[in-house]
Design a protein around this motif. Structure first.
Motif, PDB file in Angstrom:
ATOM      1  N   GLN A   6       0.726  -1.247   0.039  1.00  0.00           N
ATOM      2  CA  GLN A   6      -0.122  -0.101  -0.015  1.00  0.00           C
ATOM      3  C   GLN A   6       0.739   1.468   0.124  1.00  0.00           C
ATOM      4  O   GLN A   6       1.881   1.438   0.733  1.00  0.00           O
ATOM      5  N   GLU A  31      -8.855   2.365  -1.526  1.00  0.00           N
ATOM      6  CA  GLU A  31      -8.102   2.432  -2.852  1.00  0.00           C
ATOM      7  C   GLU A  31      -7.102   1.209  -3.135  1.00  0.00           C
ATOM      8  O   GLU A  31      -6.873   0.796  -4.358  1.00  0.00           O
ATOM      9  N   TYR A  32      -6.332   0.872  -2.315  1.00  0.00           N
ATOM     10  CA  TYR A  32      -5.620  -0.274  -2.101  1.00  0.00           C
ATOM     11  C   TYR A  32      -6.360  -1.631  -2.368  1.00  0.00           C
ATOM     12  O   TYR A  32      -5.742  -2.506  -3.295  1.00  0.00           O
ATOM     13  N   ASN A  68      -8.938  -1.802  -4.036  1.00  0.00           N
ATOM     14  CA  ASN A  68      -9.502  -1.909  -5.314  1.00  0.00           C
ATOM     15  C   ASN A  68      -8.227  -2.052  -6.199  1.00  0.00           C
ATOM     16  O   ASN A  68      -8.661  -2.886  -7.422  1.00  0.00           O
ATOM     17  N   TYR A  69      -7.078  -1.645  -5.992  1.00  0.00           N
ATOM     18  CA  TYR A  69      -5.975  -2.167  -6.950  1.00  0.00           C
ATOM     19  C   TYR A  69      -5.644  -3.751  -6.960  1.00  0.00           C
ATOM     20  O   TYR A  69      -5.659  -4.281  -8.011  1.00  0.00           O
ATOM     21  N   GLU A 104      -2.138   6.394   0.445  1.00  0.00           N
ATOM     22  CA  GLU A 104      -3.617   5.520  -0.299  1.00  0.00           C
ATOM     23  C   GLU A 104      -4.305   5.115   0.832  1.00  0.00           C
ATOM     24  O   GLU A 104      -4.011   4.737   1.733  1.00  0.00           O
ATOM     25  N   THR A 105      -5.546   5.166   0.506  1.00  0.00           N
ATOM     26  CA  THR A 105      -6.670   4.820   1.341  1.00  0.00           C
ATOM     27  C   THR A 105      -6.814   3.302   1.189  1.00  0.00           C
ATOM     28  O   THR A 105      -6.425   2.600   0.078  1.00  0.00           O
ATOM     29  N   THR A 106      -7.443   2.729   2.137  1.00  0.00           N
ATOM     30  CA  THR A 106      -7.757   1.211   2.245  1.00  0.00           C
ATOM     31  C   THR A 106      -8.554   0.815   1.158  1.00  0.00           C
ATOM     32  O   THR A 106      -8.080   0.032   0.304  1.00  0.00           O
TER      33      THR A 106
END
Length: 79
Positions: A18, A26-27, A29-30, A22-24
């Protein structure tokens, strides 16, 4: 089954850590995108991938689609 899992791991992309800031969500989703793309690529190696694609993408089935499905079944049942 464990051997297959290990073999697939060798060809899977590495997931990054992460990023700072970066928000949780967002991470996550990646991670989800990477895994889904990897699964799509792995499925292409399945002997039944072509049949699955014909059935998923074609409505109604044409005579050519049906012949192709039958040919795929024959090809893989005789292997």
């Amino acid at each position: 089954m464990q051997d297959l899992s290990q073999a697939l791991l060798q060809f899977s992309p590495k997931l990054r850590d992460q990023k700072e800031g970066e928000t949780t969500p967002e991470y996550l989703n990646y991670i989800n995108k990477k895994i889904n793309l990897t699964h799509e690529e792995i499925l292409k190696f399945s002997p039944f991938y072509r049949i699955s694609e014909i059935l998923k993408n074609t409505e109604p089935l044409s005579l050519q689609d049906i012949k192709e499905i039958f040919n795929e079944v024959k090809k893989h049942s005789s292997a």
